[in-house]
Design a protein around this motif. Sequence first.
Motif, PDB file in Angstrom:
ATOM      1  N   VAL A 173       0.857  -1.184   0.000  1.00 37.26           N
ATOM      2  CA  VAL A 173       0.000   0.000   0.000  1.00 37.26           C
ATOM      3  C   VAL A 173       0.894   1.235   0.000  1.00 37.26           C
ATOM      4  CG1 VAL A 173      -1.969  -1.091   1.142  1.00 37.26           C
ATOM      5  CG2 VAL A 173      -0.182  -0.015   2.531  1.00 37.26           C
ATOM      6  N   ALA A 174       0.313   2.375  -0.350  1.00 36.91           N
ATOM      7  CA  ALA A 174       1.111   3.595  -0.439  1.00 36.91           C
ATOM      8  C   ALA A 174       1.639   4.033   0.916  1.00 36.91           C
ATOM      9  CB  ALA A 174       0.278   4.714  -1.063  1.00 36.91           C
ATOM     10  N   ALA A 175       0.843   3.851   1.962  1.00 41.11           N
ATOM     11  CA  ALA A 175       1.265   4.286   3.293  1.00 41.11           C
ATOM     12  C   ALA A 175       0.425   3.583   4.349  1.00 41.11           C
ATOM     13  CB  ALA A 175       1.125   5.804   3.441  1.00 41.11           C
ATOM     14  N   LEU A 176       0.981   3.517   5.545  1.00 42.84           N
ATOM     15  CA  LEU A 176       0.270   3.031   6.723  1.00 42.84           C
ATOM     16  C   LEU A 176       0.177   4.177   7.724  1.00 42.84           C
ATOM     17  CD1 LEU A 176       2.023  -0.435   7.067  1.00 42.84           C
ATOM     18  CD2 LEU A 176      -0.366  -0.053   6.414  1.00 42.84           C
ATOM     19  N   LYS A 177      -0.957   4.253   8.418  1.00 41.26           N
ATOM     20  CA  LYS A 177      -1.211   5.415   9.285  1.00 41.26           C
ATOM     21  C   LYS A 177      -1.627   4.950  10.685  1.00 41.26           C
ATOM     22  CE  LYS A 177      -4.893   8.032   8.625  1.00 41.26           C
ATOM     23  NZ  LYS A 177      -5.582   7.985   9.949  1.00 41.26           N
ATOM     24  N   PRO A 178      -0.658   4.697  11.570  1.00 42.93           N
ATOM     25  CA  PRO A 178      -1.015   4.350  12.946  1.00 42.93           C
ATOM     26  C   PRO A 178      -1.666   5.535  13.663  1.00 42.93           C
ATOM     27  CG  PRO A 178       1.283   3.802  12.452  1.00 42.93           C
ATOM     28  CD  PRO A 178       0.793   4.680  11.350  1.00 42.93           C
ATOM     29  N   GLN A 179      -2.717   5.234  14.423  1.00 43.67           N
ATOM     30  CA  GLN A 179      -3.364   6.239  15.264  1.00 43.67           C
ATOM     31  C   GLN A 179      -2.737   6.165  16.659  1.00 43.67           C
ATOM     32  OE1 GLN A 179      -4.541   8.788  17.121  1.00 43.67           O
ATOM     33  NE2 GLN A 179      -5.910   9.014  15.346  1.00 43.67           N
ATOM     34  N   SER A 180      -1.973   7.184  16.997  1.00 43.96           N
ATOM     35  CA  SER A 180      -1.185   7.166  18.224  1.00 43.96           C
ATOM     36  C   SER A 180      -2.046   7.018  19.477  1.00 43.96           C
ATOM     37  CB  SER A 180      -0.356   8.451  18.312  1.00 43.96           C
ATOM     38  OG  SER A 180       0.485   8.445  19.441  1.00 43.96           O
ATOM     39  N   ALA A 181      -3.230   7.588  19.484  1.00 47.06           N
ATOM     40  CA  ALA A 181      -4.048   7.607  20.697  1.00 47.06           C
ATOM     41  C   ALA A 181      -4.360   6.210  21.212  1.00 47.06           C
ATOM     42  CB  ALA A 181      -5.349   8.361  20.435  1.00 47.06           C
ATOM     43  N   PHE A 182      -4.613   5.274  20.310  1.00 50.75           N
ATOM     44  CA  PHE A 182      -4.969   3.926  20.747  1.00 50.75           C
ATOM     45  C   PHE A 182      -3.801   3.231  21.440  1.00 50.75           C
ATOM     46  CE2 PHE A 182      -8.125   4.590  17.333  1.00 50.75           C
ATOM     47  CZ  PHE A 182      -9.269   4.389  18.086  1.00 50.75           C
ATOM     48  N   PHE A 183      -2.594   3.617  21.071  1.00 54.53           N
ATOM     49  CA  PHE A 183      -1.408   3.065  21.716  1.00 54.53           C
ATOM     50  C   PHE A 183      -1.111   3.811  23.016  1.00 54.53           C
ATOM     51  CE2 PHE A 183      -1.105   1.915  17.278  1.00 54.53           C
ATOM     52  CZ  PHE A 183      -0.594   0.623  17.292  1.00 54.53           C
ATOM     53  N   GLU A 184      -1.241   5.127  22.999  1.00 61.96           N
ATOM     54  CA  GLU A 184      -0.924   5.943  24.162  1.00 61.96           C
ATOM     55  C   GLU A 184      -1.793   5.602  25.367  1.00 61.96           C
ATOM     56  OE1 GLU A 184      -0.806  10.182  23.340  1.00 61.96           O
ATOM     57  OE2 GLU A 184      -0.123   9.775  21.294  1.00 61.96           O
TER      58      GLU A 184
END
Length: 280
Positions: free
Chosen positions: A56-67
Motif C-alpha cells: 500500500v502507499a502508506a500506513l497510518k497508525p493512530q497514536s491515541a490507541f497506543f498511548e
Amino acid sequence: MTPFGDRLAAAMDAHGPVCVGIDPHPSLLASWGLDDEAEGLRRFGLAVVEELGGRVAALKPQSAFFERHGAAGVAALEDVLAAARDTGTLTILDVKRGDIGSTMTGYAEAYLGDRGPLRADAVTLSPYLGLESLRPALDLARRTGRGVFVLALTSNPEAAAVQHARHDGVPVAAQIADGARAENAAAPGERLGSVGLVVGATTGSATQDLGLDLAGVGGPLLAPGVGAQGAGAAELAQVFGRACGQVLASTSRTVLQQGPGRLHEAAAQVVEEVRAAMSA
C-alpha cells in the motif's frame, strides 16, 4: 533524502492512492482474538504491517490507541513503526499535535527527527494556535525529508465553528490552505509538496462554499472518511474536484474488520474503487 511529497507520489503510483490506518479499537482487537492490552496492540499492528507492508502507499497508525496503554503501548507503537520502516512502506503517524515554541520543537523532534524511536515519514498537525506555531515542525520536516498533514477541513460537525469562521474576511480553512501552498511554493520542482492538508472526504460542498483552492496547495490531501464512513466516488468528486490527483484516501475499518489474512484483498478493493472515482 528525496522529499516526502515525491516519495509519496511514487508510492501512490505504485500501489494506488490509499493509505490504511492502524487503529486498534477494542472491538477490532476482540474480533481478531486479541486482548485490549499493549501486547495485543503490538501483535495487531505487526500483523497489519506484515500483510500490507510494501503493498500500500502508506500506513497510518493512530497514536491515541497506543498511548492509552501508557509506556507499554508507546513501546508497541515504536515496534510497529520500526517494522513498517523495515518494509520500506511510508508511515503517517496520526498524532494531531499543535503547540508553541520549545514544546512544538519537542514534538517535531519526537516524530520528524532522524533518531527518535517514534519517527515517521509524516505526521498530522493541528494549526489552531496559528499556522506559524507549527514552524519548528515545518522546518524540521523539510530538513529531514519528511512531511506534515495540517488539519484544514475535518468532517466532525463541531469543526465548522472554527474552520468555517472568518478572520479578516477569509475562512480559517482557506487561510490554512493558503499557508500550505506558500510552504510548498518555497520548494519548487517537487511533484507533490511535502506540506499536505487533512480534508475529510465527507465534508460535502464545504470546499466550494469556503473557496478552498485545493489543487493550488500543491501538496497531498489526506482524505479520511472513505469506506465505512460513507464517502464514495460522488463524495470524492464533490469535495476534491480537479484536485483528485492529489488525494490520498484514508481507510481503516473497511480493511481492518476483514481480519488477518484478508487485509490485502480488502485494501486492493478500496484502491480499485478510489481509482475509479478519480477517473470518473
